[in-house]
Design a protein around this motif. Structure first.
Motif, mmCIF file in Angstrom:
data_model
loop_
_atom_site.group_PDB
_atom_site.id
_atom_site.type_symbol
_atom_site.label_atom_id
_atom_site.label_comp_id
_atom_site.label_asym_id
_atom_site.label_seq_id
_atom_site.Cartn_x
_atom_site.Cartn_y
_atom_site.Cartn_z
ATOM 1 N N SER A 36 0.834 -1.212 0.000
ATOM 2 C CA SER A 36 0.000 0.000 0.000
ATOM 3 C C SER A 36 0.860 1.250 0.000
ATOM 4 N N LEU A 37 1.887 1.263 0.828
ATOM 5 C CA LEU A 37 2.772 2.419 0.895
ATOM 6 C C LEU A 37 3.504 2.611 -0.440
ATOM 7 N N ARG A 38 3.940 1.527 -1.027
ATOM 8 C CA ARG A 38 4.610 1.610 -2.325
ATOM 9 C C ARG A 38 3.691 2.244 -3.365
ATOM 10 N N TYR A 39 2.435 1.830 -3.365
ATOM 11 C CA TYR A 39 1.476 2.413 -4.315
ATOM 12 C C TYR A 39 1.312 3.912 -4.051
ATOM 13 N N LEU A 40 1.128 4.315 -2.791
ATOM 14 C CA LEU A 40 0.921 5.733 -2.471
ATOM 15 C C LEU A 40 2.121 6.581 -2.872
ATOM 16 N N ILE A 41 3.318 6.073 -2.651
ATOM 17 C CA ILE A 41 4.524 6.809 -3.034
ATOM 18 C C ILE A 41 4.590 6.956 -4.551
ATOM 19 N N ARG A 42 4.320 5.876 -5.256
ATOM 20 C CA ARG A 42 4.342 5.937 -6.725
ATOM 21 C C ARG A 42 3.234 6.848 -7.254
ATOM 22 N N ALA A 43 2.064 6.809 -6.630
ATOM 23 C CA ALA A 43 0.950 7.669 -7.066
ATOM 24 C C ALA A 43 1.283 9.141 -6.855
ATOM 25 N N ALA A 44 2.022 9.449 -5.787
ATOM 26 C CA ALA A 44 2.443 10.842 -5.563
ATOM 27 C C ALA A 44 3.475 11.262 -6.616
ATOM 28 N N ARG A 45 4.305 10.333 -7.010
ATOM 29 C CA ARG A 45 5.339 10.641 -8.005
ATOM 30 C C ARG A 45 4.754 10.772 -9.410
ATOM 31 N N TRP A 46 3.777 9.920 -9.723
ATOM 32 C CA TRP A 46 3.150 9.921 -11.050
ATOM 33 C C TRP A 46 1.636 10.065 -10.895
ATOM 34 N N PRO A 47 1.174 11.256 -10.513
ATOM 35 C CA PRO A 47 -0.274 11.417 -10.342
ATOM 36 C C PRO A 47 -1.002 11.269 -11.672
ATOM 37 N N GLY A 48 -2.195 10.751 -11.578
ATOM 38 C CA GLY A 48 -3.000 10.566 -12.772
ATOM 39 C C GLY A 48 -3.743 11.829 -13.131
ATOM 40 N N PRO A 49 -4.415 11.815 -14.263
ATOM 41 C CA PRO A 49 -5.248 12.957 -14.630
ATOM 42 C C PRO A 49 -6.428 13.063 -13.673
ATOM 43 N N HIS A 50 -6.908 14.269 -13.471
ATOM 44 C CA HIS A 50 -8.061 14.502 -12.603
ATOM 45 C C HIS A 50 -9.053 15.402 -13.316
ATOM 46 N N ALA A 51 -10.299 15.241 -12.962
ATOM 47 C CA ALA A 51 -11.354 16.103 -13.487
ATOM 48 C C ALA A 51 -11.567 17.268 -12.516
ATOM 49 N N SER A 52 -12.367 18.203 -12.904
ATOM 50 C CA SER A 52 -12.683 19.363 -12.077
ATOM 51 C C SER A 52 -13.336 18.939 -10.762
ATOM 52 N N ASP A 53 -12.758 19.377 -9.640
ATOM 53 C CA ASP A 53 -13.360 19.098 -8.331
ATOM 54 C C ASP A 53 -14.661 19.874 -8.131
ATOM 55 N N THR A 54 -14.859 20.930 -8.892
ATOM 56 C CA THR A 54 -16.100 21.692 -8.786
ATOM 57 C C THR A 54 -17.255 20.921 -9.430
ATOM 58 N N LEU A 55 -17.014 20.398 -10.626
ATOM 59 C CA LEU A 55 -18.057 19.660 -11.327
ATOM 60 C C LEU A 55 -18.200 18.227 -10.826
ATOM 61 N N TYR A 56 -17.080 17.639 -10.393
ATOM 62 C CA TYR A 56 -17.053 16.230 -9.978
ATOM 63 C C TYR A 56 -16.335 16.094 -8.631
ATOM 64 N N PRO A 57 -16.927 16.611 -7.557
ATOM 65 C CA PRO A 57 -16.235 16.599 -6.263
ATOM 66 C C PRO A 57 -16.104 15.214 -5.635
ATOM 67 N N ALA A 58 -16.997 14.313 -5.962
ATOM 68 C CA ALA A 58 -16.940 12.979 -5.364
ATOM 69 C C ALA A 58 -15.890 12.127 -6.076
ATOM 70 N N HIS A 59 -15.184 11.338 -5.283
ATOM 71 C CA HIS A 59 -14.207 10.375 -5.789
ATOM 72 C C HIS A 59 -14.632 9.007 -5.285
ATOM 73 N N LEU A 60 -14.338 7.974 -6.063
ATOM 74 C CA LEU A 60 -14.637 6.634 -5.561
ATOM 75 C C LEU A 60 -13.631 5.628 -6.074
ATOM 76 N N HIS A 61 -13.520 4.546 -5.316
ATOM 77 C CA HIS A 61 -12.709 3.391 -5.696
ATOM 78 C C HIS A 61 -13.561 2.160 -5.469
ATOM 79 N N LEU A 62 -13.710 1.359 -6.492
ATOM 80 C CA LEU A 62 -14.512 0.132 -6.440
ATOM 81 C C LEU A 62 -13.579 -1.063 -6.550
ATOM 82 N N ASN A 63 -13.780 -2.047 -5.681
ATOM 83 C CA ASN A 63 -12.994 -3.272 -5.744
ATOM 84 C C ASN A 63 -13.931 -4.453 -5.542
ATOM 85 N N VAL A 64 -13.844 -5.434 -6.427
ATOM 86 C CA VAL A 64 -14.653 -6.647 -6.338
ATOM 87 C C VAL A 64 -13.695 -7.832 -6.333
#
Length: 142
Positions: A36-64
């Motif tokens: 988990s820590l490895r993922y968080l460090i890598r995500a901070a180093r290579w952040p993904g694209p994000h949409a507008s927090d004004t139009l799309y303030p909710a974030h979610l993660h789904l795992n099945v």
């Protein structure tokens, strides 16, 4: 069978991620914590694209769970979560995945999500063995 982690408050989402790092650091002897820590460090180093927090303030993660995939659990969870966000009058929601996650992309598109941005990233190389296209998807709820 699965879970959704989400928030309708983008500032709270970022704060919770920052608070997770010290907790993870305190448990470095556990293999799941190191992953988990490895993922968080890598995500901070290579952040993904994000949409507008004004139009799309909710974030979610789904795992099945692997054994429950294809049985409708993901769709059931996601529909219930979206209903809660609509009831709370949240204007929109965003999530991210990779183009490798074909089944999830199909589910998100089925429920009306659209790709709002994407880019190639080395974030997932340790797990996939190669770079992947990081995708952010959005859904207007009003």
């Amino acid at each position: 069978m699965g879970f959704i982690v989400g928030t309708a408050d983008p500032a709270r989402y970022r704060r919770s991620l920052l608070r997770a790092a010290p907790l993870l650091l305190s448990r470095l002897t556990r293999p799941d914590t190191r992953r988990s820590l490895r993922y968080l460090i890598r995500a901070a180093r290579w952040p993904g694209p994000h949409a507008s927090d004004t139009l799309y303030p909710a974030h979610l993660h789904l795992n099945v769970q692997q054994s429950a995939r294809g049985l409708g659990a993901g769709e059931t969870l996601l529909r219930a979560h979206l209903a809660l966000l609509r009831d709370a009058r949240v204007p929109g929601v965003q999530l991210s995945t990779t183009t490798e996650n074909v089944a999830a992309l199909g589910l998100y598109r089925k429920l009306g999500f659209r790709v709002a941005g994407e880019r190639q990233t080395p974030l997932w190389e340790p797990w996939l063995g190669h770079p992947a296209r990081h995708v952010v998807m959005t859904l207007a709820l009003r």
